[in-house]
Design a protein around this motif. Structure first.
Motif, mmCIF file in Angstrom:
data_model
loop_
_atom_site.group_PDB
_atom_site.id
_atom_site.type_symbol
_atom_site.label_atom_id
_atom_site.label_comp_id
_atom_site.label_asym_id
_atom_site.label_seq_id
_atom_site.Cartn_x
_atom_site.Cartn_y
_atom_site.Cartn_z
ATOM 1 N N UNK A 5 0.797 -1.231 0.000
ATOM 2 C CA UNK A 5 0.000 0.000 0.000
ATOM 3 C C UNK A 5 0.828 1.280 0.000
ATOM 4 N N UNK A 6 2.097 1.206 -0.338
ATOM 5 C CA UNK A 6 2.956 2.401 -0.366
ATOM 6 C C UNK A 6 2.334 3.493 -1.231
ATOM 7 N N UNK A 7 1.744 3.102 -2.355
ATOM 8 C CA UNK A 7 1.122 4.054 -3.287
ATOM 9 C C UNK A 7 0.044 4.891 -2.600
ATOM 10 N N UNK A 8 -0.716 4.268 -1.719
ATOM 11 C CA UNK A 8 -1.764 4.990 -0.987
ATOM 12 C C UNK A 8 -1.169 6.025 -0.049
ATOM 13 N N UNK A 9 -0.149 5.652 0.713
ATOM 14 C CA UNK A 9 0.419 6.553 1.716
ATOM 15 C C UNK A 9 1.149 7.720 1.063
ATOM 16 N N UNK A 43 0.265 9.091 -1.844
ATOM 17 C CA UNK A 43 -0.816 9.978 -2.284
ATOM 18 C C UNK A 43 -1.397 10.750 -1.106
ATOM 19 N N UNK A 44 -1.652 10.052 -0.006
ATOM 20 C CA UNK A 44 -2.238 10.699 1.170
ATOM 21 C C UNK A 44 -1.345 11.809 1.699
ATOM 22 N N UNK A 51 1.842 6.144 7.809
ATOM 23 C CA UNK A 51 0.721 6.635 8.607
ATOM 24 C C UNK A 51 0.157 7.919 8.005
ATOM 25 N N UNK A 52 -1.053 8.237 8.406
ATOM 26 C CA UNK A 52 -1.684 9.497 8.015
ATOM 27 C C UNK A 52 -2.387 10.083 9.230
ATOM 28 N N UNK A 53 -2.128 11.367 9.535
ATOM 29 C CA UNK A 53 -1.199 12.255 8.839
ATOM 30 C C UNK A 53 0.259 11.789 8.960
ATOM 31 N N UNK A 54 1.072 12.132 7.975
ATOM 32 C CA UNK A 54 2.480 11.746 8.045
ATOM 33 C C UNK A 54 3.192 12.471 9.176
ATOM 34 N N UNK A 55 4.254 11.852 9.674
ATOM 35 C CA UNK A 55 5.050 12.459 10.730
ATOM 36 C C UNK A 55 6.498 12.616 10.263
#
Length: 431
Positions: A98-102, A104-105, A388-392
């Motif tokens: 799922x790297x593509x999702x994170x 984009x997010x 994670x979202x939001x990113x840190x």
């Protein structure tokens, strides 16, 4: 008398001006002849202390989030931070790709820029790079995972439509896609038309199924898998070495192709040890829970090569603070320009691992003090592998954007060089 004094003052003044020009503190040329000034030389992107500016294409939902929920409608409009669907917790093993999702997010997030390595820009002329939000790995997993299934035609059609869209873009045409970022973390992602985007910056987990002419370390970014076990947040045992009673742990599929056939051989070599757990298993929710407990109670976690050099298991071990034992001769590791994996991992060649008793004996010789050093190092760096979202700050997504930034000077070189070459890629034709 006054005339001589005036001449002296003028002489001293001219002397001071001449000296100032000589040492560079006064630039009369820029004052009197501003048009003669040369423009400042452009700085390399790596030398600029600001977030990477990324333009993300507004692709229809069928290219990304609609695959997460088939009830999603194209009429819902563009994806924003307010309507971004969360990654489904029930996705199981699909989460690892799922790297593509994170990525984009992270571009949809509009928080503090100082905490981020990349920010989205809406003006493509201001962009350093271009992100293509096509969930190619999820497309393979969703549309005919068995490859011979007729459903795979949907995956192929999405790739065709995406290429048609990109080829009409002036941004793609300007660089021939070299400054475009395309995630492909599943070994079979984008498998139908992969060669058509081989100039782009690909986000991959290894190079196991890519020819060198298509994907390599010079232009592409190695990503971690997204771990599927829960992170060991409260790993605070008073004596973690003694509390982890299993010496070496492995749980996973042992029937693999290519170099992954070593897993069957390792099952025989590692049998008969009371403190070695080597179990054949498939990835189910129950199996993931068992792996979580197994890794947390083990000193070392085995990562043997599979169908490809890397696997999610390595990163499950890292977030479980179980020292990885890597047996994969052709593995490439994420963020290795910033991380020394020998500080928290053990490496064996495949030849060494197949020597009966060798690997276990070597692990037994590692002192408690040395193991504790590696365990502490794992605790200190495991946040680098969190999606994670939001990113840190300095999580996996921000580390990946930093890696992309490192690749862009090479992209600029290739773009500039291509504009003036009369015989394209003459260097590769040398005998």
């Amino acid at each position: 008398m006054y005339g001589k004094a005036s001449i002296c003052v003028v002489f001293v003044f001219l002397l001071l001006i001449t000296y100032s020009i000589f040492i560079g503190s006064v630039d009369l040329r820029s004052y009197f002849f501003p048009l003669l000034q040369s423009s400042p030389a452009p700085q390399s992107l790596c030398a600029i202390d600001r977030p990477l500016r990324v333009y993300m294409y507004d692709l229809p939902r069928k290219f990304h989030v609609a695959m997460m929920d088939r009830r999603s409608s194209e009429e819902e409009g563009p994806v924003t931070k307010d309507n971004l669907p969360p990654w489904p917790p029930s996705s199981g093993i699909k989460r690892q790709h799922s790297v593509e999702y994170w990525l984009m997010a992270s571009l949809l997030y509009d928080g503090d820029e100082e905490e981020r390595e990349a920010v989205r820009v809406t003006d493509s002329e201001k962009a350093d790079a271009f992100f293509v939000p096509f969930f190619s790995s999820l497309s393979f997993n969703t549309h005919g995972h068995n490859m011979t299934d007729p459903e795979t035609e949907k995956d192929r059609q999405l790739q065709i439509e995406l290429l048609e869209f990109l080829r009409q873009s002036k941004n793609w045409q300007r660089s021939k896609g070299r400054d475009h970022i395309i995630p492909m973390t599943h070994p079979n992602a984008f498998r139908f038309l992969r060669q058509e985007v081989n100039a782009s910056i690909l986000i991959v987990v290894d190079f196991g199924r890519y020819p060198r002419s298509m994907s390599n370390l010079n232009k592409d970014v190695v990503s971690p898998y997204v771990h599927v076990v829960n992170s060991f947040i409260d790993d605070n045992a008073s004596d973690p070495f003694d509390s982890r009673t299993t010496l070496l742990f492995f749980r996973g599929n042992t029937l693999r192709k290519d170099q992954g056939k070593i897993r069957v051989k390792l099952a025989k070599i590692l049998s008969g040890y009371d403190d070695v757990h080597y179990e054949r298993s498939v990835a189910t929710t129950k199996a993931i829970q068992a792996s979580t407990q197994g890794m947390r109670s083990s000193k070392f976690c085995l990562h043997p090569v599979g169908d490809t050099p890397s696997s999610c298991r390595l990163f499950d071990a890292i977030v479980s603070h179980c020292v990885p034992v890597i047996v994969s001769d052709q593995i490439e590791l994420p963020f290795e320009d910033e991380l020394d994996y020998t500080e928290f991992s053990i490496f064996f060649s495949m030849k060494e691992a197949l020597k009966p008793g060798y690997m276990v004996n070597q692990l037994r010789q590692i002192s408690k003090e040395r193991w504790l050093e590696m365990w502490r190092r794992l605790k200190n760096i495991s946040h680098l592998f969190e999606f994670q979202y939001p990113p840190k700050k300095e999580d996996a997504v921000n580390m990946l954007w930093r890696q992309v930034k490192h690749k862009l000077p090479g992209v600029e070189l290739a773009v500039h060089r291509n504009r003036r070459l009369k015989i394209p890629e003459w260097w590769n034709r040398r005998r």
